[in-house]
Motif scaffolding. Structure first.
Motif, PDB file in Angstrom:
ATOM      1  N   ALA A 124       0.866  -1.182   0.000  1.00 29.55           N
ATOM      2  CA  ALA A 124       0.000   0.000   0.000  1.00 29.55           C
ATOM      3  C   ALA A 124       0.902   1.230   0.000  1.00 29.55           C
ATOM      4  CB  ALA A 124      -0.898   0.006   1.228  1.00 29.55           C
ATOM      5  N   TYR A 125       0.381   2.303  -0.531  1.00 31.12           N
ATOM      6  CA  TYR A 125       1.151   3.552  -0.667  1.00 31.12           C
ATOM      7  C   TYR A 125       0.411   4.624   0.122  1.00 31.12           C
ATOM      8  CZ  TYR A 125       2.755   7.747  -3.230  1.00 31.12           C
ATOM      9  OH  TYR A 125       3.234   8.974  -3.590  1.00 31.12           O
ATOM     10  N   SER A 126       1.046   5.162   1.157  1.00 34.23           N
ATOM     11  CA  SER A 126       0.326   6.055   2.071  1.00 34.23           C
ATOM     12  C   SER A 126       0.935   7.439   2.062  1.00 34.23           C
ATOM     13  CB  SER A 126       0.370   5.489   3.498  1.00 34.23           C
ATOM     14  OG  SER A 126      -0.106   4.174   3.501  1.00 34.23           O
ATOM     15  N   LEU A 127       0.364   8.289   1.219  1.00 35.44           N
ATOM     16  CA  LEU A 127       0.792   9.689   1.145  1.00 35.44           C
ATOM     17  C   LEU A 127      -0.313  10.603   1.680  1.00 35.44           C
ATOM     18  CD1 LEU A 127       2.832  11.854   0.078  1.00 35.44           C
ATOM     19  CD2 LEU A 127       1.637  11.741  -2.118  1.00 35.44           C
ATOM     20  N   SER A 128      -1.543  10.395   1.208  1.00 33.00           N
ATOM     21  CA  SER A 128      -2.651  11.307   1.537  1.00 33.00           C
ATOM     22  C   SER A 128      -3.006  11.265   3.018  1.00 33.00           C
ATOM     23  CB  SER A 128      -3.906  10.926   0.740  1.00 33.00           C
ATOM     24  OG  SER A 128      -3.636  10.922  -0.633  1.00 33.00           O
ATOM     25  N   GLU A 129      -3.510  12.395   3.483  1.00 30.79           N
ATOM     26  CA  GLU A 129      -4.045  12.496   4.853  1.00 30.79           C
ATOM     27  C   GLU A 129      -5.386  13.219   4.779  1.00 30.79           C
ATOM     28  OE1 GLU A 129      -1.169  14.168   7.558  1.00 30.79           O
ATOM     29  OE2 GLU A 129       0.313  12.605   7.069  1.00 30.79           O
ATOM     30  N   GLY A 133      -4.459  16.146   0.626  1.00 39.35           N
ATOM     31  CA  GLY A 133      -4.684  15.303  -0.549  1.00 39.35           C
ATOM     32  C   GLY A 133      -3.954  15.894  -1.741  1.00 39.35           C
ATOM     33  N   SER A 134      -4.567  16.922  -2.352  1.00 40.55           N
ATOM     34  CA  SER A 134      -3.908  17.584  -3.487  1.00 40.55           C
ATOM     35  C   SER A 134      -2.606  18.253  -3.060  1.00 40.55           C
ATOM     36  CB  SER A 134      -4.848  18.642  -4.083  1.00 40.55           C
ATOM     37  OG  SER A 134      -6.008  18.037  -4.571  1.00 40.55           O
ATOM     38  N   ASP A 135      -2.529  18.629  -1.795  1.00 46.45           N
ATOM     39  CA  ASP A 135      -1.344  19.333  -1.285  1.00 46.45           C
ATOM     40  C   ASP A 135      -0.652  18.452  -0.237  1.00 46.45           C
ATOM     41  OD1 ASP A 135       0.531  21.100  -0.381  1.00 46.45           O
ATOM     42  OD2 ASP A 135      -0.905  22.449   0.619  1.00 46.45           O
ATOM     43  N   ALA A 157      -4.956   8.858   5.094  1.00 46.22           N
ATOM     44  CA  ALA A 157      -6.326   8.666   4.584  1.00 46.22           C
ATOM     45  C   ALA A 157      -6.303   7.933   3.247  1.00 46.22           C
ATOM     46  CB  ALA A 157      -6.993  10.023   4.399  1.00 46.22           C
ATOM     47  N   TRP A 158      -7.418   7.313   2.919  1.00 45.27           N
ATOM     48  CA  TRP A 158      -7.636   6.777   1.567  1.00 45.27           C
ATOM     49  C   TRP A 158      -6.584   5.757   1.149  1.00 45.27           C
ATOM     50  CZ3 TRP A 158     -12.243   8.490   0.557  1.00 45.27           C
ATOM     51  CH2 TRP A 158     -12.598   9.806   0.836  1.00 45.27           C
ATOM     52  N   VAL A 159      -6.159   4.910   2.050  1.00 54.11           N
ATOM     53  CA  VAL A 159      -5.091   3.976   1.694  1.00 54.11           C
ATOM     54  C   VAL A 159      -5.682   2.770   0.950  1.00 54.11           C
ATOM     55  CG1 VAL A 159      -3.191   2.562   2.572  1.00 54.11           C
ATOM     56  CG2 VAL A 159      -3.840   4.679   3.760  1.00 54.11           C
ATOM     57  N   THR A 160      -5.366   2.664  -0.339  1.00 52.78           N
ATOM     58  CA  THR A 160      -5.786   1.488  -1.110  1.00 52.78           C
ATOM     59  C   THR A 160      -5.090   0.265  -0.514  1.00 52.78           C
ATOM     60  OG1 THR A 160      -6.113   2.813  -3.096  1.00 52.78           O
ATOM     61  CG2 THR A 160      -5.769   0.444  -3.437  1.00 52.78           C
ATOM     62  N   HIS A 161      -5.829  -0.781  -0.235  1.00 50.85           N
ATOM     63  CA  HIS A 161      -5.372  -2.015   0.445  1.00 50.85           C
ATOM     64  C   HIS A 161      -5.190  -1.786   1.945  1.00 50.85           C
ATOM     65  CE1 HIS A 161      -3.393  -3.227  -3.668  1.00 50.85           C
ATOM     66  NE2 HIS A 161      -4.712  -3.334  -3.676  1.00 50.85           N
ATOM     67  N   GLY A 367      -3.609  12.260  -7.866  1.00 53.25           N
ATOM     68  CA  GLY A 367      -3.651  13.630  -8.362  1.00 53.25           C
ATOM     69  C   GLY A 367      -4.911  13.816  -9.182  1.00 53.25           C
ATOM     70  N   THR A 368      -5.805  14.711  -8.704  1.00 54.11           N
ATOM     71  CA  THR A 368      -7.035  14.951  -9.468  1.00 54.11           C
ATOM     72  C   THR A 368      -6.657  15.500 -10.843  1.00 54.11           C
ATOM     73  OG1 THR A 368      -7.223  17.242  -8.756  1.00 54.11           O
ATOM     74  CG2 THR A 368      -8.253  15.582  -7.329  1.00 54.11           C
ATOM     75  N   ASN A 369      -7.631  15.526 -11.748  1.00 51.91           N
ATOM     76  CA  ASN A 369      -7.297  16.030 -13.083  1.00 51.91           C
ATOM     77  C   ASN A 369      -7.063  17.545 -13.078  1.00 51.91           C
ATOM     78  OD1 ASN A 369      -7.218  13.464 -13.906  1.00 51.91           O
ATOM     79  ND2 ASN A 369      -8.886  13.593 -15.396  1.00 51.91           N
ATOM     80  N   GLN A 370      -7.548  18.236 -12.014  1.00 53.48           N
ATOM     81  CA  GLN A 370      -7.147  19.642 -11.865  1.00 53.48           C
ATOM     82  C   GLN A 370      -5.644  19.705 -11.552  1.00 53.48           C
ATOM     83  OE1 GLN A 370     -10.117  18.470 -10.362  1.00 53.48           O
ATOM     84  NE2 GLN A 370     -11.232  19.411 -12.047  1.00 53.48           N
ATOM     85  N   ILE A 371      -5.191  18.804 -10.694  1.00 57.25           N
ATOM     86  CA  ILE A 371      -3.762  18.805 -10.327  1.00 57.25           C
ATOM     87  C   ILE A 371      -2.898  18.389 -11.525  1.00 57.25           C
ATOM     88  CG2 ILE A 371      -2.039  17.687  -8.821  1.00 57.25           C
ATOM     89  CD1 ILE A 371      -3.810  19.952  -7.507  1.00 57.25           C
TER      90      ILE A 371
END
Ligand SMILES: Cc1cc2nc3c(=O)[nH]c(=O)nc-3n(C[C@H](O)[C@H](O)[C@H](O)COP(=O)(O)OP(=O)(O)OC[C@H]3O[C@@H](n4cnc5c(N)ncnc54)[C@H](O)[C@@H]3O)c2cc1C
Length: 396
Positions: A124-129, A133-135, A157-161, A367-371
């Motif tokens: 799993a890859y855990s960057l977001s909190e 998210g975007s930042d 947050a939002w950790v896939t797996h 990364g959203t498509n805005q990002i």
């Protein structure tokens, strides 16, 4: 549909054929039930791991297959055309291995990578909190040095797996404050480490067989040799991983679109109104033609970015373009696939309603498509930027 593939060697074609057969014969019959039950298909990852699919683009000395990214992404496309939850899982797993494969010491790589790339250990890859998210530089999770250990506190947050992974590649602050781009470091945290708590999975619109959960660290203690790369290098590693990951998501979106188009074509060739197959009504035929055009463009954009990566050239902006084109395309293609099937498309008797729900997240994660537009426009601020891609490809 081998004609749609652009491959360099017969071995590559054989790998794709093998994956296509496994997906259509062994896994396709399970998809609807697992998605309906919101059940994680761990066995599917073991099976794909045995085929080498979890390490296609990683070098052989690390335990991968050592094939070009171009091949890996086409493999991912094949998986996504049948089961997006699994394809996204494979892509996220590759993302979670990136730090170790590119910045790990030999000892760290030998200790963990073979098990990761063979599918014994799923990542799993855990960057977001919750507030980052975007930042991602806004992250607040800390890793404080304490003797030979680090002690982690905070929430990802939002950790896939999340809750199902065997290891977590985690970015946390070793210094600085939320908002600082410096002071973030990367850690590899095995599942089962005391102090690692997984919350209940989120209840999502789609990708329901892919668990997404918050992970909390409560005084989690980890030996210092679990830090990957230098202190303060974490954000750089995380963002480099995302460049590669965005190609993965672009491939998932292209495969999803292809799966939707295939269902729509089959339906349109058979369903008759006004005494002819609906594909012969121009309104439907043109819709299918636009879907085909979107898929071919997505694939070409994706593979052109992959070739830059394979040549060791900069490809961050092109990866963002590929993610943007392929995921916006997938949203349109899957929505139109529902339209082609009429009322039937709105039921769960056909997979196109699921494809449409799954396409939406692809415009949001990694990364959203805005990002993505932020990334692309920043590259365009550089002198002469507009011509860089064509020059790179011409010189290659
Ligand atoms: C199913 C799922 C799986 C995920 N898996 C993972 C995972 O495995 N690991 C992980 O680390 N993360 C994961 N994520 C998190 C995902 O990457 C983030 O949700 C995403 O980056 C957006 O962050 P956010 O949700 O905080 O939205 P926000 O950052 O709050 O953005 C909200 C809105 O504002 C827009 N916005 C924000 N900043 C700007 C700007 N500068 N310019 C223009 N618009 C802007 C966004 O585009 C968006 O539309 C996952 C998310 C989901 C839903």
């Amino acid at each position: 549909m081998p004609a749609r593939r652009i491959l360099e060697s017969p071995e590559h074609a054989e790998l794709l054929e093998l994956v296509r057969t496994v997906m259509s014969k062994q896994l396709a019959p399970q998809v609807a039930q697992y998605e309906a039950d919101e059940r994680f298909p761990r066995e599917a990852f073991r099976l794909l791991g045995e085929l080498g699919v979890l390490g296609v683009a990683y070098s052989e000395d690390l335990g991968g297959l050592g094939l070009p990214s171009e091949v890996y992404l086409q493999v991912l496309e094949e998986i996504a055309a049948v089961w997006a939850s699994v394809a996204v899982g494979v892509s996220v797993h590759a993302l979670s291995c990136f730090a170790l494969a590119t910045r790990g010491t030999k000892a760290q790589q030998q200790r963990w990578l073979p098990k990761m790339l063979s599918g014994t250990m799923l990542g799993a890859y855990s960057l977001s909190e919750p507030h980052a998210g975007s930042d991602p530089a806004a992250m607040a999770t800390t890793a404080r040095r304490d003797g030979d250990d680090y002690v982690l506190n905070g929430t990802k947050a939002w950790v896939t797996h999340g809750g199902y992974a065997d290891f977590y590649t985690v970015m946390a602050r070793t210094s600085g404050q939320p908002g600082d781009r410096e002071g973030i470091s990367c850690f590899l945290i095995p599942a089962g480490t005391p102090g690692l708590i997984a919350d209940e999975p989120e209840r999502k619109m789609g990708l329901t067989a892919s668990p997404t959960a918050s992970i909390r660290f409560e005084n989690l203690r980890i030996p210092a040799d679990h830090r990957i790369g230098d202190e303060g290098e974490g954000l750089k590693i995380a963002l480099a991983a995302l460049d590669a990951g965005r190609l993965g998501i672009a491939a998932c979106a292209t495969g999803l679109s292809q799966g939707a188009l295939d269902v729509a074509i089959a339906y349109a060739q058979n369903r008759e109104t006004f005494e002819r197959p609906i594909i012969q009504h121009q309104g439907i035929g043109f819709m299918l033609a636009d879907m085909q055009a979107a898929i071919v463009s997505s694939r070409a954009t994706l593979l052109s970015a992959a070739r830059l990566k394979d040549l060791g050239l900069p490809y961050a902006s092109e990866a963002s373009v590929a993610k943007l084109i392929a995921t916006d395309g997938a949203m349109r293609v899957t929505t139109d696939a529902v339209q082609v099937l009429g009322g039937a498309g709105y039921t769960r008797d056909f997979p196109v309603e699921r494809f449409m729900r799954e396409a939406k997240i692809m415009q949001i994660f990694e990364g959203t498509n805005q990002i993505q537009r932020v990334v692309i426009s920043r590259h365009l601020e550089r002198p002469g930027a507009g011509a860089i891609v064509s020059k790179q490809l011409a010189l290659a």
